[in-house]
Design a protein around this motif. Sequence first.
Motif: not given
Lengths: 161, 657
Positions: A28-33, A105-106, B67, B103, B207-210, B213
Amino acid sequence: MQKVLIVDPEKCTGCGICESACAFSHTTSCNPVRARIKVVKWEPEGVDIPIFCQQCEKPVCADVCPVSAIRRDEKTGALLHNYDICIGCKMCMIACPIGGISIDSIDGRIIKCDLCDGDPRCAKLCPTKAIEYMRADSVGMVKKRKGAEMLRNVKTLLTGN
Amino acid sequence: MYGWTGKILRVDLTKGKTYKESTMNYASKFIGGTGIASAILYNEVPPEVRPFDPENRIIFNTGPLTGTMAPSCGRWSVTMKSPVTEAYSDSNGGGFWAPELKWAGYDHIVVHGRAEKPVYLWINDDVVEIRGASHLWGRDTWKTQEMIREELGDPEVKTVKIGPAGENMCLGGCTIGDISNAAGRGGSGAVMGSKNLKAIAVRGTGGVKIADLDKFEEVCEEMHEKIKSVSIYDKFSKGGTPWLVHDGMIKASGREHTEEAKKVMIDKFMPYFVKSKGCYNCPMHCGHVYRVQEGPYAGIEGEGCEANAINDFTSTVGCYDVPFVLKCNEVCDRLGMGVDEAGHMYAFAAELYKKGIITSKDTDGMEFRLGDQEAILEHIRKMAYREGFGDVMADLVVKGGKRIGKGAEEVALNRNLKKQLSYPLRSSYTQALSYSTSTRGSCHLKSTPFVYEMWLPAWYPMEYVREVGQEKFGDPEACITPGNPDGKALMTTEGEYMCYVCDFTIICKFVTQKTIYDALNIADIARMLTPLTGIEYKREDLVKTAQRINAVQRAFNCREGYRREDDYPPPATFKEYKMTFGKKVVIEQNKYDKLLDEYYTMHGVDLKTGIPTRQRLEELDLKDVADDLTKRGILKEFEKKAKSGEKLVPVSSTAEG
């Protein structure tokens, strides 16, 4: 006819749209990790290679799993990992020869490419088609064509001039 | 917090301490990027603080879009009081550092003070450390990144750093992200060097929260597609800025190229560009990896040889050799030196030498002949290290010219604009006005001097060019009358809105209307910001924010002593003419005077002084800026106020786009 997710590293620009798209569609987020696909880079040589689960025919990960949490999806051919059964022993990650399995990792879960249920987001958004989702019978043909083109371009070979 | 991380990292290098501040103190008025940075600079760096004083701020920026899935939102910018212009400056770089900072949890980093010994900043999610960098000091930027990654045990660490040029406070010293993403202008590297700050290393996993979505995903995919469908996508994505600038400018000038110049056209570079490279999440991937395998420069490989570098190391210095350009680009990347600064200073010295203003006695024996590759490389090195005559060169055109004296300053007059590197701007009135009113000194990135009058006619059918002229400016001939000042104040202002929006959301200008007319426009960016942040943004909101930020930057510069005369192009602009698309363009001073008046009226700026009026500042919610200017005696209460009911020019002539 099953489809295969195939990579052509020479076309990869290292932009990472595949990573972003993958992470975004699975979480639910933009997080390539949290992506199941990662681009490995060597600078300044400029080598960029996306690495992800190859859905092996003889999956070492499935064989080593003590609770059989990794099973083949008959429709897409993907090896699917089941969170509910998984005990988090990480043996699959250790066994995989190419790093196709990693840990998010989250939330601490094992993650791997699931071919997005037959509509892989990375292939959809890759601007250079470095990643393509194509029929299994086409894959070899694409490479053969590339090889043949190299010969075709050598005029002396064909015309004797 | 959606979009923004909500945190600004404050670093006090004197005390060796870091602390956090809320981004939301500034975000509603300034959104992000250079917008928030300008506000902080205005509040915290008064005229009493000079660029190399510890109290100068150097601010690293991202924006809410950075990001995320939004296309081409991987850029960072750096803002400070510049040692080149002695006023406001900002510069930006691409690559992958900015998303990593988001991030890790920060929208901006504000650095002030000065460390006793060289240090670097390490940010890893919640961990922020100021670490010793004595072992890194003296190392080039590539080695620095390598050593930092090894020390921290993580090859995925992203870095922004200076090389020897910044360390030695060369005014051309810049900050380099990755191995080639340079924030070249304004001497950001020199300011970092003055603070003993070698690098900022980041690794982030948050990360970045949206906010919404599904909607955000939908709009972002639409924007990715829009970029891939622009008419010049194929050419630009393969040829990058070398194609963009060469093709557009060749078409505009209509000139036949000399045999020499043909040796360095884009087609001669392509064999060395072994592959395309893209910045974070960018479908345009306009960058390249280059490699030289034969000749005296065999073995060099690198990234990011752009149009400016090509101009700087070909016609500017009288060389016409592709591998030489690539060599200079690599050298500058490693030294952390701006390519424009390096090339133009050689040309400046060459002119002075020819005129006898400097002799080999002054230059340690160097003759500064055009076309001398060895001498050029030696000059770049000496400039970075402030060695011998390189120490004068390192002060760039205005300050260097002053040091030389004997008429050097007069020669410098046509090579600088607001103390930045420049040249006479004769292609069009829009070009002259855009460059001259740029708040960071001569530059093409605060407005769109090329998109309407050069690239539209170069790449689109004439019918379409006329359509755009009619729709956007109410005149079908608007984009094909470069020598006519009518309507050009509006054209410049429209261009400003686009550029400022790019700079405060941070999206790359190459995928927007700043560069490509059918690419993303301001309304498109508003449509991405809305589901990202959960706040409703419309085009007008972003335009008003752009106006507000421009006013702050102008006020900042006025505080430093800038006035109307600083919004004029170099004198030679009015002396000769240029051909643009077959039309003779003559920039006449009296017509430029009127054009500037019109621009000032649109911006609510006092015609005589170039200072923003109180009325305008208050309309833009900048009463505190107006009060500050008044307190300093800059804004006089009796300044002419607009008559009640008299409106300034409306926000924009178009409803969308």
